[in-house]
Design an enzyme around this catalytic site. Structure first.
Site, PDB file in Angstrom:
ATOM      1  CD  GLU A 126      -1.908  -3.882   5.009  1.00 54.13           C
ATOM      2  OE1 GLU A 126      -3.134  -3.660   4.842  1.00 54.13           O
ATOM      3  OE2 GLU A 126      -1.279  -4.757   4.377  1.00 54.13           O
TER       4      GLU A 126
ATOM      5  CG  HIS B 277       0.700  -6.812   2.267  1.00 52.48           C
ATOM      6  ND1 HIS B 277      -0.254  -5.959   1.744  1.00 52.48           N
ATOM      7  CD2 HIS B 277       1.619  -6.995   1.288  1.00 52.48           C
ATOM      8  CE1 HIS B 277       0.076  -5.638   0.498  1.00 52.48           C
ATOM      9  NE2 HIS B 277       1.210  -6.260   0.197  1.00 52.48           N
TER      10      HIS B 277
ATOM     11  CD  GLU C 229      -1.604 -10.133   4.344  1.00 53.10           C
ATOM     12  OE1 GLU C 229      -1.539  -9.280   5.257  1.00 53.10           O
ATOM     13  OE2 GLU C 229      -2.227  -9.955   3.284  1.00 53.10           O
TER      14      GLU C 229
ATOM     15  CG  HIS D 241      -1.639  -1.421   1.272  1.00 50.74           C
ATOM     16  ND1 HIS D 241      -2.647  -1.825   0.419  1.00 50.74           N
ATOM     17  CD2 HIS D 241      -1.377  -2.497   2.078  1.00 50.74           C
ATOM     18  CE1 HIS D 241      -2.991  -3.080   0.729  1.00 50.74           C
ATOM     19  NE2 HIS D 241      -2.239  -3.509   1.711  1.00 50.74           N
TER      20      HIS D 241
HETATM   21 ZN    ZN Z   1      -2.056  -5.321   2.625  1.00 50.32          ZN
END
Ligand code: ZN
Length: 263
Positions: free
Chosen positions: A98, A153, A227, A60
């Site tokens: 995030e 992430h 993640e 992001h």
């Molecule tokens: Zn993400």
């Protein structure tokens, strides 16, 4: 395949560190130079091998939320379809986003990898821009001649769900399937051995084969997506929101990358 490259790079760094403060060898005198210069072959110095390149992709970006048109633009998904350019990502319930977590984590991983002699290339240069799109992130690894790429992430799931998972392209798109799975598995092992629990709500044993992640599909080098945890889980949100917690994730991720390079 990359073992000798990294090992030599690390050995060179270690040798340089060990010799700090060493007495330099004496300069050869004129007589010595005269007697050897024409008759004794001089051994060519072996050049240092180039440092291996690793691409880090912090997920992001801080400007995405205010650039809806740009990030909803459709781009190739690597499997013949399209996906939105990028998304805003998730956040903790307290509002820690995030994109800020992945950006900070990437800096910490970068510092550790560079200290081990790895050259790090990033897909973005700050945390207040827009994008890049997922297909560009995927293409960045080959452009940088990276030997591995890691996307960073954090997930946003039910508050009761917890744990990390590592995604890889499945079925593989390029000829990097086995190496991507090895990278994902090595990262999984490093996170788990650091006491970070594998996800109890997605994937299996901390691994998750995915066919819908364009950044993985469009990367032509071994690539995995970490993640790190669930930002909606209170305990994991607290860890991700603290510098100490992020350092712990960074230590595990960088150990996994280095373990991948060593084998
Ligand atoms: Zn993400």
């Amino acid at each position: 395949m990359v073992t000798p490259i990294r090992s030599a790079a690390v050995a060179a760094l270690a040798a340089a560190a060990l010799c700090t403060g060493c007495t330099p060898p004496p300069e050869p005198g004129p007589a010595a130079a005269d007697t050897t210069s024409r008759t004794t072959p001089v051994a060519a110095r072996t050049p240092d091998p180039p440092a291996p390149v690793v691409l880090l992709d912090p997920g992001h970006n801080g400007g995405n939320a205010a650039a809806r048109t740009a990030i909803t633009r459709q781009v190739p998904d690597g499997r013949g379809g399209t996906k939105p350019c990028n998304t805003t990502g998730t956040s903790t319930s307290d509002g820690y986003p995030e994109h800020a977590f992945t950006w900070d984590l990437a800096q910490r991983v970068r510092t550790r990898l560079e200290a081990a002699g790895v050259r790090v290339v990033m897909t973005r240069t700050d945390d207040d821009g827009v994008g890049p799109c997922v297909d560009e992130r995927g293409a960045a690894a080959r452009r940088a001649s990276a030997v591995a790429a890691v996307s960073l992430h954090a997930d946003g799931s039910s508050p009761s769900a917890r744990g990390f998972h590592v995604a890889y392209a499945d079925p593989p798109v390029h000829g990097t399937g086995p190496e991507s799975l090895r990278l994902a598995t090595t990262l999984r092992d490093a996170l788990r051995s650091d006491g970070i629990p594998p996800a109890d709500y997605i994937g299996r044993d901390g691994l998750d084969g995915r066919d819908d992640l364009a950044g993985l599909n469009t990367s032509a080098v071994p690539t995995a997506l970490v993640e790190a945890g669930n930002m909606r889980n209170p305990a994991e949100a607290a860890a991700m929101s603290s510098p100490q917690g992020r350092d712990r994730y960074a230590a595990a991720v960088s150990a996994g990358v280095l373990a991948h390079l060593e084998r």
